[in-house]
Scaffold this active site. Structure first.
Site, PDB file in Angstrom:
ATOM      1  N   VAL A  59       0.895  -1.202   0.032  1.00 20.94           N
ATOM      2  CA  VAL A  59      -0.055   0.251  -0.017  1.00 20.94           C
ATOM      3  C   VAL A  59       0.856   1.241  -0.009  1.00 20.94           C
ATOM      4  O   VAL A  59       0.298   2.455  -0.295  1.00 20.94           O
ATOM      5  CB  VAL A  59      -0.959  -0.073   1.178  1.00 20.94           C
ATOM      6  CG1 VAL A  59      -1.874  -0.959   1.157  1.00 20.94           C
ATOM      7  CG2 VAL A  59      -0.303   0.029   2.512  1.00 20.94           C
ATOM      8  N   ASN A  85      -7.824  -0.537   4.606  1.00 25.74           N
ATOM      9  CA  ASN A  85      -7.720  -1.314   6.071  1.00 25.74           C
ATOM     10  C   ASN A  85      -6.223  -1.676   6.544  1.00 25.74           C
ATOM     11  O   ASN A  85      -6.331  -1.921   7.646  1.00 25.74           O
ATOM     12  CB  ASN A  85      -8.558  -2.713   5.797  1.00 25.74           C
ATOM     13  CG  ASN A  85      -8.206  -3.391   7.135  1.00 25.74           C
ATOM     14  OD1 ASN A  85      -8.808  -3.211   8.166  1.00 25.74           O
ATOM     15  ND2 ASN A  85      -7.502  -4.537   7.013  1.00 25.74           N
ATOM     16  N   SER A 137      -8.921   3.769  14.356  1.00 25.59           N
ATOM     17  CA  SER A 137      -8.739   3.143  15.573  1.00 25.59           C
ATOM     18  C   SER A 137      -9.244   3.936  16.611  1.00 25.59           C
ATOM     19  O   SER A 137      -9.047   5.359  16.748  1.00 25.59           O
ATOM     20  CB  SER A 137      -7.273   2.718  15.819  1.00 25.59           C
ATOM     21  OG  SER A 137      -6.939   2.148  17.107  1.00 25.59           O
ATOM     22  N   TYR A 150       1.832   5.314  16.433  1.00 20.38           N
ATOM     23  CA  TYR A 150       0.507   4.765  15.957  1.00 20.38           C
ATOM     24  C   TYR A 150      -0.736   5.794  16.072  1.00 20.38           C
ATOM     25  O   TYR A 150      -1.591   5.891  15.196  1.00 20.38           O
ATOM     26  CB  TYR A 150       0.088   3.503  16.589  1.00 20.38           C
ATOM     27  CG  TYR A 150      -0.997   2.799  16.107  1.00 20.38           C
ATOM     28  CD1 TYR A 150      -1.188   2.006  14.787  1.00 20.38           C
ATOM     29  CD2 TYR A 150      -2.272   2.428  17.129  1.00 20.38           C
ATOM     30  CE1 TYR A 150      -2.128   1.292  14.492  1.00 20.38           C
ATOM     31  CE2 TYR A 150      -3.344   1.626  16.533  1.00 20.38           C
ATOM     32  CZ  TYR A 150      -3.328   1.058  15.298  1.00 20.38           C
ATOM     33  OH  TYR A 150      -4.336   0.348  14.717  1.00 20.38           O
ATOM     34  N   LYS A 154      -2.947   7.092  12.891  1.00 18.71           N
ATOM     35  CA  LYS A 154      -4.598   6.794  12.982  1.00 18.71           C
ATOM     36  C   LYS A 154      -5.062   8.103  13.202  1.00 18.71           C
ATOM     37  O   LYS A 154      -6.255   8.226  12.665  1.00 18.71           O
ATOM     38  CB  LYS A 154      -4.781   5.614  14.090  1.00 18.71           C
ATOM     39  CG  LYS A 154      -4.215   4.306  13.655  1.00 18.71           C
ATOM     40  CD  LYS A 154      -5.038   3.716  12.304  1.00 18.71           C
ATOM     41  CE  LYS A 154      -4.666   2.460  11.989  1.00 18.71           C
ATOM     42  NZ  LYS A 154      -5.341   2.049  10.769  1.00 18.71           N
TER      43      LYS A 154
END
Length: 256
Positions: A59, A85, A137, A150, A154
């Site tokens: 990706v 995803n 998330s 993270y 996100k």
């Protein structure tokens, strides 16, 4: 006739977990699906899934994102649904996590979503009923100890959903997101086996007192991707067992 009959979808990060569950759900609902992932071996599940084709790709590569869209057009003639995803996480405190690790988390989770969206917009614009769903998330809605990379990535996905919905609504493309809480996937399996106390501590913060299964997240993605959500765009739905309903100051009661 299923909820997704006649629709064509792409799902990234489809080798396992939420991505695989989403690909299976869309296919069972009548959609034709391109299941994209870097892990060719783990995509073997597609061989026995009717209407699902595997597409090996990264990706973070603009070329691979273009290739997955081309695969949808060549094999199925159109594109109606894009489920972005794919994701990774690398734990580490803000003063010790190497920037190379941060760059990787950002590239997969956020830049990968941007690349996938940009590659798909021309085809989605021709659908007449297009839907994009991104997996964000609950960690994109706040901070977690040792998870800042993270959290940042996100958090970017959260606002990418909103900004893209604003930019693409006039093209008839809906853009929404889901914010899963603790979910049993290949990415989280190590917590359960290597850190069972941390695994249970996460469970205790969920109002429903359990981890989610990937299929439960996929059900919400499937709704947002379907004509049933035809007037829903720019929203992010926490699928978290109630974590975001709590202030976090106190643990919820144990399940009796």
């Amino acid at each position: 006739m299923g909820l997704h009959a006649g629709r064509v979808a792409i799902v990234t990060g489809a080798a396992s977990g939420i991505g695989r569950a989403t690909g299976e759900l869309l296919a069972k609902g009548g959609a034709s699906v391109i299941a994209q992932d870097m892990d060719a071996e783990a995509l073997a599940w597609t061989e026995s899934a009717e209407g699902v084709l595997a597409q090996v790709g990264d990706v973070t590569s603009a070329e691979d994102n273009a290739a997955m869209v081309e695969a949808a057009l060549e094999n199925f003639g159109r594109l109606d649904v894009l489920v972005l995803n794919a994701g990774v996480t690398l734990p580490g405190m803000i003063d010790t996590l190497p920037l190379e690790s941060f760059d990787h988390v950002l590239n997969v989770n956020l830049r990968g979503s941007v690349l996938g969206l940009k590659a798909a917009v021309p085809a989605l614009s021709e659908s007449g009923d297009a839907a994009v769903v991104m997996t964000a998330s609950v960690s994109g809605l706040g901070g977690d100890p040792g998870m800042w990379g993270y959290n940042v990535a996100k958090g970017g996905v959260v606002n990418l959903v909103r900004a893209a919905a604003v930019d693409l609504g006039h093209k008839g493309i809906r853009v929404n997101g889901v914010c899963p809480g603790p979910t049993r996937t290949r990415m989280t399996a190590l917590i359960e086996t290597a850190a069972p106390e941390a695994f249970d501590a996460l469970r205790r913060r969920v109002l429903l007192q359990r981890w989610a299964e990937p299929e439960e997240i996929a059900e919400v993605i499937g709704f947002l991707a379907s004509p049933a959500a035809s007037f829903v765009t720019g929203v992010l739905i926490p699928v978290d067992g109630g974590i975001t309903a709590s202030t976090g100051q106190f643990l919820p009661p144990e399940r009796s």
